[in-house]
Design a protein around this motif. Structure first.
Motif, mmCIF file in Angstrom:
data_model
loop_
_atom_site.group_PDB
_atom_site.id
_atom_site.type_symbol
_atom_site.label_atom_id
_atom_site.label_comp_id
_atom_site.label_asym_id
_atom_site.label_seq_id
_atom_site.Cartn_x
_atom_site.Cartn_y
_atom_site.Cartn_z
ATOM 1 N N HIS A 285 -40.817 31.566 22.016
ATOM 2 C CA HIS A 285 -39.338 31.006 22.170
ATOM 3 C C HIS A 285 -39.308 31.752 20.958
ATOM 4 O O HIS A 285 -40.329 31.657 19.256
ATOM 5 N N TYR A 286 -37.834 31.741 20.542
ATOM 6 C CA TYR A 286 -37.655 32.731 19.070
ATOM 7 C C TYR A 286 -36.353 31.858 18.050
ATOM 8 O O TYR A 286 -36.289 30.972 18.347
ATOM 9 N N VAL A 287 -37.050 31.788 16.756
ATOM 10 C CA VAL A 287 -35.940 30.663 15.928
ATOM 11 C C VAL A 287 -35.412 32.156 14.883
ATOM 12 O O VAL A 287 -35.374 33.309 14.721
ATOM 13 N N GLY A 288 -34.239 31.625 14.630
ATOM 14 C CA GLY A 288 -33.383 32.900 14.449
ATOM 15 C C GLY A 288 -33.557 33.069 12.722
ATOM 16 O O GLY A 288 -33.918 31.553 12.228
ATOM 17 N N PRO A 289 -32.730 33.902 11.944
ATOM 18 C CA PRO A 289 -33.153 34.063 10.049
ATOM 19 C C PRO A 289 -31.727 32.603 10.123
ATOM 20 O O PRO A 289 -31.877 32.414 8.635
ATOM 21 N N ASN A 290 -31.050 32.076 10.578
ATOM 22 C CA ASN A 290 -30.792 30.867 10.414
ATOM 23 C C ASN A 290 -31.057 29.741 10.785
ATOM 24 O O ASN A 290 -30.150 29.023 10.794
ATOM 25 N N GLY A 291 -32.112 29.799 11.789
ATOM 26 C CA GLY A 291 -32.400 29.040 12.680
ATOM 27 C C GLY A 291 -33.047 27.711 11.319
ATOM 28 O O GLY A 291 -33.308 28.549 10.715
ATOM 29 N N GLN A 292 -33.000 26.567 11.904
ATOM 30 C CA GLN A 292 -33.556 25.017 11.605
ATOM 31 C C GLN A 292 -34.143 24.912 11.923
ATOM 32 O O GLN A 292 -33.754 24.066 13.808
ATOM 33 N N ASN A 300 -40.976 27.540 25.554
ATOM 34 C CA ASN A 300 -40.890 28.925 25.886
ATOM 35 C C ASN A 300 -39.187 29.467 26.168
ATOM 36 O O ASN A 300 -38.959 28.049 27.163
ATOM 37 N N GLY A 301 -39.175 30.591 25.815
ATOM 38 C CA GLY A 301 -38.164 30.905 26.356
ATOM 39 C C GLY A 301 -37.359 30.741 25.799
ATOM 40 O O GLY A 301 -35.333 31.087 26.035
ATOM 41 N N SER A 302 -37.016 29.485 24.440
ATOM 42 C CA SER A 302 -35.574 28.581 24.154
ATOM 43 C C SER A 302 -35.413 29.945 22.932
ATOM 44 O O SER A 302 -36.534 31.086 22.170
ATOM 45 N N MET A 303 -34.727 29.880 23.025
ATOM 46 C CA MET A 303 -33.532 30.685 21.639
ATOM 47 C C MET A 303 -32.733 29.679 20.628
ATOM 48 O O MET A 303 -32.913 28.752 21.241
ATOM 49 N N VAL A 304 -33.487 29.061 19.449
ATOM 50 C CA VAL A 304 -32.547 28.850 18.446
ATOM 51 C C VAL A 304 -32.522 29.753 17.581
ATOM 52 O O VAL A 304 -32.902 30.178 16.388
ATOM 53 N N LEU A 305 -31.031 29.156 17.340
ATOM 54 C CA LEU A 305 -30.234 30.144 16.304
ATOM 55 C C LEU A 305 -29.304 29.082 15.292
ATOM 56 O O LEU A 305 -29.505 29.665 13.782
ATOM 57 N N GLY A 306 -29.268 28.047 15.702
ATOM 58 C CA GLY A 306 -28.559 26.702 14.764
ATOM 59 C C GLY A 306 -29.488 26.014 14.322
ATOM 60 O O GLY A 306 -31.076 26.503 13.849
ATOM 61 N N THR A 307 -29.312 24.209 13.908
ATOM 62 C CA THR A 307 -30.172 22.976 14.053
ATOM 63 C C THR A 307 -30.956 22.391 14.500
ATOM 64 O O THR A 307 -30.271 22.170 15.578
ATOM 65 N N VAL A 308 -32.321 22.383 14.641
ATOM 66 C CA VAL A 308 -33.105 21.831 15.533
ATOM 67 C C VAL A 308 -33.306 20.532 14.688
ATOM 68 O O VAL A 308 -34.823 20.633 14.249
ATOM 69 N N LYS A 309 -33.348 19.211 14.901
ATOM 70 C CA LYS A 309 -34.335 18.124 14.550
ATOM 71 C C LYS A 309 -34.542 17.159 15.159
ATOM 72 O O LYS A 309 -33.955 16.710 16.000
ATOM 73 N N HIS A 310 -35.798 16.430 14.972
ATOM 74 C CA HIS A 310 -36.518 15.612 15.959
ATOM 75 C C HIS A 310 -35.676 15.879 17.221
ATOM 76 O O HIS A 310 -34.707 14.770 17.835
ATOM 77 N N SER A 311 -36.059 16.958 18.668
ATOM 78 C CA SER A 311 -35.740 16.813 19.285
ATOM 79 C C SER A 311 -36.535 17.598 20.430
ATOM 80 O O SER A 311 -37.688 18.330 19.428
#
Lengths: 381, 365
Positions: A285-292, A300-311
C-alpha cells in the motif's frame, strides 16, 4: 481411498442474517475480515495447521463467491490428492431434493462423504468463527477419555451466557447438562460449536435424528440432548484463547477493532499459527505526502492520501486527500473520496463514499453505520 | 491471438556487482516491497497468454527457484506446457554481460524443438515493466520481420543496456551502453521459433557470444525491426538504478500505472497479515508491505514485508528489505538495509542522496 484418523465437516451455509447488508451477496463465512482475510480463513487455517487434510465444506446460502474463493483449497494447503477440500452443497437424489434443514441434516445428507473417508473421528466446525485453535489437542483429549462426543467450550461473561449453548460438567469434565440459548443459564461454560465425534456415534445419532419428525435437526438443540439422554460419554474440552462468533454488525466492528494496538488479545502477528488466505496479489500500500495513518491496519493495494485513524483498510481501499476515516472498517476496494468523512462505520466492498459525504457519527450511543457492497453514497455537492 | 512460448534468461551477472547481488542473482533482487525483479517479465508473459515458459537459471538459483516454485500462483502449473527450469552456464565471456548467451539457448534447444507455438518471446528479467506482449507478438506477425526488438527512448545513460542503431525503420546495429535519448533495447524480443533455431545453427561456432552480438554483422541483410514500448520501463542493473527506480514509485500514480488489475503482476504469496500502524506512527510518502509493524516515523521510503519500526525510530529516503527490525530511536537515512538485519536501538546509519549507504544481508536468510 485410505482410512483417515480425523476429517472435518465445516458448516458454511449460513446466511448470517444479522450482519444485514454485509451478507446480502455473500454467505457469512465469505465476509471480509481484518484487512486481507475472509471469515472462513480462520477455520480452514486451523484445520491445515492442525494437520487435518480432509475437509468437507457444506454450503447453501449465496454460494458462488464462497466456492470461487475456496477454489481448490490450495491457498490453505488443502489441495491434497488424497483428501483436500470438497465442497458439499445440497443435492437431489432419485427421491427428490431439498435444502439442508439444519446443521445435523446437512451432515446427515453427506454421510456418503464421511463413509468414503472412513474416519475414526469427525470434527464438526462452523465457518463463521474467528479464532486460532489447535484441534489436535482436543482430539487427544477426546481419545484419552474414550469419549463419544467432545464439545469445546470457553468461559464467557455471565451476562452473555444466554446467547450460547451452555454446558454443565461433573468433576471429571464430562457433560451432565446442555441447554441451547437458555434465558436462565446455569453456568457460563459456553459451547463454541466445535465438536469431535467418534464417527460411529455420529452416524448412529444422525440416522436416529433424521427419522424423528419432531427434530429441528440441530446439533445443539437435538443431537447433544439426545446423546446425553442416551447416557453417552460427552466430554467438555476447555479452550483458553480468543474466540468470536461475529453475529452482529456491532460485534463485527468491535472484533475488527480488537486487532488494533500493540499485542492485542486477538493478535494476528503472533508467529507460529499462520492464517492463510486466498487474497489477490496486489502491490504494497501507498501513503501519500499528506497521508496520516495511526493505529490502523492497512492491506495491500490500498492508497492513503488523507487521514486514517483507528481503522481497518482492506485490500485496494482508497482514502482521498482531505478525507477522514476514523474508527471504521473499509472492506476491499471501498473508496472514500475527497473531503468525505467516515466515522464508526463499515463501508462494503466496491462501495464509494463520494466527495464531501458523511457516513456515521462519533456519537457512541448511535449504532455503527453500515454501507453494503457496491453502494454509492452521494456527496453533498 | 498469435501463440508463443517464452524464454526468460536469469543467469547474467551484474556489471555493477554490489552486496545486493552477492547472495542472489539480479533476477531475484527484491523490489517495490514485495516483488522480485523476475515477477515483471514472468507476469507479462502469463498475462499475454503464454503458458509455456523456459527459465534459464543462474548458478545461484536457490532464491529464484524458491520464489517461483508455487507454479499455481503464476498459472503455470499445467499438464501441457507450464514452467521449465533450464540449466544455464555460469557466465558468458563476451565484451559485455551476455543476456542471451547462444550456448545456453543451444543447450536448451529442446524447448524450441517441442514447441507447438509458432513464436518465441525471448527476454531477460531486470527491467521493471508491465508490458502487453500480445501486442508485440501481433506487431511482429503483421510486419513480417524476422526479429522484433522491444525498445524505448532512454531517459538517462545506462551502461548496462544496449543501444539499437535504427535506420529506415530497421535495426542496423547495436552498441554497448546507452546515452540519454538513445534507443535502448529492453532485453525483450520476438521471433519465430524457426528463425531462432536458424540463428542458433548459424552462430553455433560462436556460442560464447550473446545472440545479438553475433547477429550484429548480419543486421544489414536481416529484417530486424524495433517495437517502441510507450509504457514505463525501469532497468535495474546497478545499485544506483536500483535505488532510483524503486524511489520513483513514491510519486503518486506510479504504483497504479504499473499494477493495473487487468494485467496483475504476480509474486510469491505469503501468509502474513496486513501492515499494522501503532499509536504514534508517522508515515508520509511511503510504500509499506504486508506484515510491517510501525510505531515510529517513515518518510519517502519503501518497506518490504515484515519490517518492524519501533517507537521513536526514524526512516527517511531509504529502502528497508524484508524482516528487518529498526530499533527504538534508531535513525536511518539515505540507505538500503538488506533483509534480516536488526538495527539496534539508537543506531544511526546515514548515507547521502549522492552516496546511498548499503547495509548487507543479515545472518538469517
Amino acid at each position: 481411498m485410505g482410512k483417515k484418523e480425523c476429517i472435518a465437516m465445516l458448516l458454511a451455509g449460513g446466511q448470517g442474517s444479522r450482519l444485514g447488508a454485509l451478507t446480502r451477496s455473500i454467505a457469512k463465512p465469505g465476509v471480509s475480515f481484518g484487512g486481507k482475510f475472509r471469515i472462513i480463513d480462520f477455520s480452514l487455517s486451523n484445520c491445515a495447521n492442525s494437520e487435518i487434510d480432509t475437509v468437507g465444506v457444506l454450503t447453501q446460502y449465496r454460494p458462488y463467491q464462497l466456492h470461487n474463493y475456496i477454489g481448490s483449497g490450495a491457498a490453505w494447503n488443502l489441495d491434497a490428492r488424497d483428501g483436500g477440500i470438497s465442497i458439499l452443497p445440497p443435492y437431489a437424489t432419485e427421491s427428490g431434493g431439498s435444502w439442508y434443514a439444519g446443521t445435523a441434516d446437512a451432515i446427515y445428507r453427506n454421510l456418503d462423504y464421511i463413509a468414503a473417508h472412513n474416519p475414526e473421528y469427525v470434527l464438526i466446525l462452523s465457518g463463521d468463527h474467528l479464532y486460532r485453535m489447535d484441534y489436535r489437542k482436543m482430539l487427544e483429549d477426546h481419545i484419552a477419555h474414550d469419549a463419544d462426543l467432545t464439545v469445546s467450550y470457553l468461559t464467557v461473561p455471565w451476562e452473555e451466557a444466554h446467547r450460547f449453548g451452555i454446558l454443565l460438567t461433573d468433576e471429571n469434565g464430562y457433560i451432565t447438562e446442555f441447554a441451547e440459548k437458555s434465558p436462565n443459564p446455569r453456568s457460563n461454560q459456553a459451547s463454541m460449536g466445535v465438536y469431535i465425534f467418534s464417527a460411529h456415534v455420529l452416524i448412529e445419532a444422525l440416522v436416529a435424528d433424521a427419522a424423528n419428525p419432531e427434530s429441528e435437526h440441530d446439533f445443539g438443540k437435538n443431537i447433544i440432548p439426545m446423546l446425553l439422554a442416551d447416557g453417552r460419554r460427552l466430554l467438555a474440552h476447555h479452550f483458553d484463547g480468543f474466540w468470536k462468533d461475529v453475529g452482529t454488525i456491532a460485534s463485527f466492528h468491535e472484533t475488527n477493532m480488537q486487532l488494533l494496538g500493540h499485542e492485542p488479545e486477538f493478535d494476528l502477528y503472533k508467529p507460529g499459527w499462520p492464517i492463510m488466505s486466498n487474497s489477490p496479489t496486489r502491490p504494497p500500500h501507498y501513503v501519500g505526502p499528506n497521508g496520516q495513518v495511526e493505529n490502523a491496519i492497512v492491506a495491500n493495494g490500498s492508497m492513503v492520501l488523507g487521514t486514517v485513524k483507528h481503522s481497518i483498510l482492506s485490500t485496494d481501499a482508497y482514502v482521498a486527500e482531505d478525507a477522514e476515516v476514523i474508527d471504521s472498517v473499509l472492506l476491499p476496494r471501498a473508496r472514500v473520496e475527497a473531503g468525505a468523512r467516515v466515522v464508526r462505520a463499515i463501508i462494503g466492498e466496491d462501495s464509494v463514499v463520494q466527495e464531501g459525504a458523511v457516513v456515521g457519527t462519533g456519537d457512541a450511543t448511535k449504532d455503527i453505520a453500515v454501507v453494503g457492497n457496491m453502494v454509492v453514497i452521494e456527496g453533498s455537492r | 491471438m498469435e501463440r508463443a512460448i517464452g524464454i526468460i534468461t536469469t543467469n547474467y551477472s551484474s556489471v555493477n556487482p554490489s552486496e545486493l547481488t552477492a547472495s542472489r542473482p539480479p533476477a531475484s533482487v527484491p523490489v517495490l516491497g514485495r516483488f522480485r525483479m523476475v515477477d515483471f517479465m514472468l507476469s507479462s508473459m502469463v498475462n499475454s497468454g503464454i503458458r509455456t515458459v523456459g527459465m534459464i537459471l543462474p548458478y545461484k538459483y536457490r532464491s529464484l527457484v524458491d520464489h517461483i516454485s508455487r507454479l499455481k500462483d503464476w498459472s503455470l502449473d499445467r499438464k501441457q506446457g507450464g514452467l521449465f527450469f533450464l540449466p544455464g552456464t555460469a557466465f558468458g565471456s563476451t565484451s559485455f554481460e551476455a543476456r542471451f548467451l547462444i550456448r545456453d539457448l543451444l543447450d536448451n534447444e529442446v524447448i524450441l524443438e517441442k514447441a507447438h507455438e509458432p513464436y518465441v518471446v525471448l527476454a531477460a528479467a531486470n527491467i521493471i515493466m508491465n508490458i502487453d506482449l500480445g501486442e508485440v507478438i501481433e506487431a511482429h506477425a503483421a510486419s513480417g520481420a524476422e526479429v522484433t526488438m522491444v525498445c524505448t527512448e532512454a531517459k538517462e545513460a545506462d551502461k548496462a543496456l544496449l543501444t539499437l542503431k535504427i535506420d529506415d525503420g530497421h535495426v542496423r546495429g547495436i552498441k554497448f551502453g546507452v546515452e540519454e535519448h538513445d534507443v535502448a533495447f529492453l532485453d525483450c524480443c520476438v521471433m519465430s521459433v524457426d528463425s531462432l533455431r536458424g540463428f542458433l545453427a548459424a552462430y553455433k561456432a560462436e556460442d560464447y557470444l550473446d545472440l545479438f552480438e553475433a547477429m550484429e554483422r548480419d543486421m544489414g541483410r536481416l529484417d530486424v525491426r524495433p517495437y517502441f514500448y510507450e509504457g514505463e520501463a525501469l532497468p535495474v542493473f546497478s545499485l544506483e538504478t536500483y535505488y532510483k527506480n524503486n524511489m520513483k514509485f513514491l510519486d503518486e500514480g506510479m504504483l497504479q500505472e504499473m499494477f493495473n488489475n487487468d494485467r496483475p503482476i504476480q509474486t510469491k504469496a505469503q501468509d502474513i497479515p496486513p501492515a499494522k500502524y501503532e499509536q504514534g506512527s508517522k508515515v508520509k510518502r511511503s510504500i509499506v508491505s504486508g506484515g510491517c509493524q510501525i510505531a515510529g516515523t517513515v518518510e519517502d521510503s519503501l518497506l518490504s514485508r515484515l519490517v518492524i519500526v519501533e517507537p521513536g525510530a526514524v526512516v527517511r529516503r531509504s529502502i528497508i528489505l524484508q524482516s528487518c527490525v529498526i530499533g527504538a530511536g534508531a535513525h536511518i537515512e539515505d540507505a538500503i538495509i538488506d533483509k534480516d538485519n536488526v538495527i539496534p536501538a539508537g543506531t544511526e546509519l546515514k548515507g547521502t542522496p549522492e552516496a546511498i549507504f548499503l547495509y548487507g544481508k543479515g545472518s538469517i536468510s
